[in-house]
Design a protein around this motif. Structure first.
Motif, PDB file in Angstrom:
ATOM      1  N   ALA A 221      13.852   7.537  12.289  1.00  0.00           N
ATOM      2  CA  ALA A 221      14.398   8.771  11.486  1.00  0.00           C
ATOM      3  C   ALA A 221      14.835   8.387   9.922  1.00  0.00           C
ATOM      4  O   ALA A 221      14.750   8.934   9.107  1.00  0.00           O
ATOM      5  CB  ALA A 221      15.639   8.977  12.115  1.00  0.00           C
ATOM      6  N   ALA A 222      15.194   7.084   9.657  1.00  0.00           N
ATOM      7  CA  ALA A 222      15.559   6.536   8.434  1.00  0.00           C
ATOM      8  C   ALA A 222      14.075   6.568   7.663  1.00  0.00           C
ATOM      9  O   ALA A 222      14.297   6.799   6.244  1.00  0.00           O
ATOM     10  CB  ALA A 222      16.081   5.185   8.424  1.00  0.00           C
ATOM     11  N   ILE A 223      13.067   6.003   8.409  1.00  0.00           N
ATOM     12  CA  ILE A 223      11.849   6.129   7.502  1.00  0.00           C
ATOM     13  C   ILE A 223      11.425   7.452   7.317  1.00  0.00           C
ATOM     14  O   ILE A 223      10.903   7.599   6.024  1.00  0.00           O
ATOM     15  CB  ILE A 223      10.769   5.300   8.218  1.00  0.00           C
ATOM     16  CG1 ILE A 223      11.120   3.769   8.184  1.00  0.00           C
ATOM     17  CG2 ILE A 223       9.377   5.189   7.678  1.00  0.00           C
ATOM     18  CD1 ILE A 223      10.214   2.900   9.037  1.00  0.00           C
ATOM     19  N   ILE A 261       4.694   4.290   5.807  1.00  0.00           N
ATOM     20  CA  ILE A 261       5.440   4.244   4.631  1.00  0.00           C
ATOM     21  C   ILE A 261       4.623   5.196   3.439  1.00  0.00           C
ATOM     22  O   ILE A 261       3.979   4.521   3.166  1.00  0.00           O
ATOM     23  CB  ILE A 261       5.877   2.950   4.014  1.00  0.00           C
ATOM     24  CG1 ILE A 261       6.356   2.261   5.316  1.00  0.00           C
ATOM     25  CG2 ILE A 261       6.516   3.019   2.969  1.00  0.00           C
ATOM     26  CD1 ILE A 261       7.767   2.642   5.840  1.00  0.00           C
ATOM     27  N   THR A 262       5.113   6.045   3.048  1.00  0.00           N
ATOM     28  CA  THR A 262       4.430   7.086   2.293  1.00  0.00           C
ATOM     29  C   THR A 262       5.553   7.076   0.859  1.00  0.00           C
ATOM     30  O   THR A 262       4.698   7.710  -0.076  1.00  0.00           O
ATOM     31  CB  THR A 262       4.184   8.458   2.788  1.00  0.00           C
ATOM     32  OG1 THR A 262       5.678   8.957   2.871  1.00  0.00           O
ATOM     33  CG2 THR A 262       3.395   8.369   3.964  1.00  0.00           C
ATOM     34  N   PRO A 290      -1.209   4.449   0.225  1.00  0.00           N
ATOM     35  CA  PRO A 290      -1.551   4.463  -1.122  1.00  0.00           C
ATOM     36  C   PRO A 290      -0.437   5.037  -2.014  1.00  0.00           C
ATOM     37  O   PRO A 290       0.073   6.080  -1.612  1.00  0.00           O
ATOM     38  CB  PRO A 290      -2.848   5.336  -1.276  1.00  0.00           C
ATOM     39  CG  PRO A 290      -3.667   5.024   0.091  1.00  0.00           C
ATOM     40  CD  PRO A 290      -2.371   5.216   1.000  1.00  0.00           C
ATOM     41  N   GLY A 291      -0.070   4.293  -3.040  1.00  0.00           N
ATOM     42  CA  GLY A 291       1.154   4.978  -3.946  1.00  0.00           C
ATOM     43  C   GLY A 291       2.621   4.458  -3.528  1.00  0.00           C
ATOM     44  O   GLY A 291       3.409   4.617  -4.251  1.00  0.00           O
ATOM     45  N   ALA A 292       2.427   3.783  -2.547  1.00  0.00           N
ATOM     46  CA  ALA A 292       3.992   3.608  -1.806  1.00  0.00           C
ATOM     47  C   ALA A 292       3.948   1.932  -1.919  1.00  0.00           C
ATOM     48  O   ALA A 292       3.181   1.247  -1.993  1.00  0.00           O
ATOM     49  CB  ALA A 292       4.160   4.010  -0.578  1.00  0.00           C
ATOM     50  N   THR A 293       5.625   1.887  -2.132  1.00  0.00           N
ATOM     51  CA  THR A 293       5.848   0.152  -2.388  1.00  0.00           C
ATOM     52  C   THR A 293       6.771   0.171  -1.358  1.00  0.00           C
ATOM     53  O   THR A 293       7.688   0.790  -1.052  1.00  0.00           O
ATOM     54  CB  THR A 293       6.289   0.015  -3.769  1.00  0.00           C
ATOM     55  OG1 THR A 293       5.243   0.226  -4.582  1.00  0.00           O
ATOM     56  CG2 THR A 293       6.776  -1.652  -3.651  1.00  0.00           C
ATOM     57  N   LEU A 294       6.651  -1.002  -0.436  1.00  0.00           N
ATOM     58  CA  LEU A 294       7.724  -1.367   0.519  1.00  0.00           C
ATOM     59  C   LEU A 294       7.987  -3.029   0.420  1.00  0.00           C
ATOM     60  O   LEU A 294       7.160  -3.959   0.177  1.00  0.00           O
ATOM     61  CB  LEU A 294       6.974  -1.357   2.100  1.00  0.00           C
ATOM     62  CG  LEU A 294       7.980  -1.794   3.081  1.00  0.00           C
ATOM     63  CD1 LEU A 294       9.120  -0.839   3.338  1.00  0.00           C
ATOM     64  CD2 LEU A 294       7.097  -1.825   4.336  1.00  0.00           C
ATOM     65  N   ASN A 317      -1.840  -2.620   4.757  1.00  0.00           N
ATOM     66  CA  ASN A 317      -1.083  -2.273   3.553  1.00  0.00           C
ATOM     67  C   ASN A 317      -2.139  -1.644   2.681  1.00  0.00           C
ATOM     68  O   ASN A 317      -3.179  -2.462   2.121  1.00  0.00           O
ATOM     69  CB  ASN A 317      -0.643  -3.531   2.913  1.00  0.00           C
ATOM     70  CG  ASN A 317      -0.059  -3.358   1.452  1.00  0.00           C
ATOM     71  OD1 ASN A 317       0.370  -2.308   1.070  1.00  0.00           O
ATOM     72  ND2 ASN A 317      -0.111  -4.485   0.684  1.00  0.00           N
ATOM     73  N   SER A 318      -2.156  -0.294   2.301  1.00  0.00           N
ATOM     74  CA  SER A 318      -2.890   0.166   1.113  1.00  0.00           C
ATOM     75  C   SER A 318      -2.009   0.590  -0.041  1.00  0.00           C
ATOM     76  O   SER A 318      -2.519   1.229  -0.834  1.00  0.00           O
ATOM     77  CB  SER A 318      -3.480   1.387   1.855  1.00  0.00           C
ATOM     78  OG  SER A 318      -4.212   1.297   2.920  1.00  0.00           O
TER      79      SER A 318
END
Length: 372
Positions: A221-223, A261-262, A290-294, A317-318
């Motif tokens: 839910a948090a993600i 992760i978007t 793509p475009g996301a940073t974790l 990881n993209s």
């Protein structure tokens, strides 16, 4: 552009403009676009580049240097120091060691500003100050600004700000005092704190609350909530084991299978020995799009499994991954058993990982790249 005199509009030069004093005396018109004379060679003056010449002896104004937008989280202070992208400083081309005045005004927060020799400060080093005025040389003020801290109001969520006004008090040159006023916008976001190990979905993504239909704040839910809110989000994951149970590989909204992760996020665990995300052979654990940073800190990633031809058993990881003080172990894929950096078809960037103080071990790959 504005009316600075003359028949056409011009843009006045700021005091720290690279065009100031950067011209040459050869082949330069005798006057600028407004008709202001250029200084002659050996006159003690300097030529400015462009349509605007600062007259000889005129006071150059001060300039504030600052980040226009800053993000923080509930009860997390912002240190405007030299090591941070959020540094605040001032400059004044002609003030030299003469005193200038800087006023700082905070909304929805408090300021801490250090006392230093050579400075006259209206409030000395207090953590309960919204307004600070300091007088001193540019160099001394900049040293103090490296220790400037903004602390949001307790439990505050929303928009805060820090206004900075620098007045050169007429130092140095003709034309009286000059000043520069600017506003730093500060966004204070809620921290998404997980309080349940269930693997249930967010009931209402985008409402600012990570909660399933039973009001439990789960990791999934948090993600999902972080993905739905544009901008960086911080997820706090207390010590526990969080197992994925929702089947459905290939879905990309984090509702089933792996955790997608978007958008930019920080997942903060309590230690890699005590905070574990376990896919339990259901799918991979994490998929950074793509475009996301974790940023993944103090967490163990384990139990990810994907089949023939699939990449990234633990993490696919993209986007961009920063792995800090974490562990990736017991994952399996065709390629990149632990972590696979992958640039998808149709994209030109992505798949960048930075690994700091972390352990990647006991992962397996059918073809190549057991760990990475």
């Amino acid at each position: 552009l504005q009316n600075n005199g003359g028949s056409t509009q011009t843009r006045a030069l700021l005091g720290d403009s690279p065009a100031v004093n950067a011209g040459t005396f050869s082949d330069v018109p005798a006057a600028d676009q407004r008709g202001i004379p250029r200084p002659a060679e050996f006159s003690g003056g300097f030529v400015d580049i462009g349509a605007y010449q600062i007259p000889l002896g005129e006071n150059h104004g001060p300039v504030n240097h600052f980040p226009s937008d800053v993000l923080t989280f509930v009860d997390v202070p912002i240190a405007f120091d030299a090591q941070m992208a959020a540094r605040v400083s001032i400059s004044d081309f002609d003030a030299g060691n003469q005193p200038v005045s800087v006023t700082l005004q905070a909304t929805n927060g408090r300021l801490s500003f250090p006392a230093r020799d050579g400075l006259i400060i209206s409030e000395l080093g207090s953590l309960n100050v919204t307004d600070v005025n300091v007088i001193g040389s540019v160099a001394d003020i900049n040293l103090a600004l490296e220790e400037l801290t903004f602390r949001p109001r307790a439990e505050f969520v929303g928009q805060a700000s820090l206004a900075i006004t620098t007045n050169d008090q007429g130092n140095s040159g003709a034309g009286g005092f000059r000043f520069d006023s600017d506003l730093i916008r500060i966004t204070v976001r809620k921290v998404l704190t997980v309080n349940n190990v269930a693997d249930s979905v967010d009931a209402n993504p985008g409402n600012g609350v990570a909660a399933d239909s039973s009001s439990r704040a789960t990791l999934r839910a948090a993600i999902m909530e972080a993905n739905a809110q544009p901008g960086l989000d911080r997820i706090v994951l207390p010590a526990n084991t969080y197992r994925l149970t929702r089947t459905g590989a290939g879905e990309d909204l984090a509702a089933t299978g792996d955790l997608d992760i978007t958008d930019d996020a920080i997942i903060q665990g309590a230690g890699r020995d005590t905070t574990v995300i376990d896919a339990a052979d259901l799918d991979r654990v994490l998929h950074i799009h793509p475009g996301a940073t974790l940023t993944l800190r103090d967490v163990t990633i384990r139990g990810g499994r994907v089949g023939t031809g699939q990449l990234g058993g633990g993490i696919l990881n993209s986007g961009r991954l920063l792995l800090e003080n974490s562990q990736v172990t017991d994952n399996e894929a065709d390629r990149g058993g632990g972590i696979a950096n992958w640039v998808p078809t149709g994209t030109t960037t992505g798949g960048f990982a930075s690994i700091v103080g972390s352990l990647i071990s006991a992962n397996a790959a059918t073809t190549d790249g057991g760990g990475l």
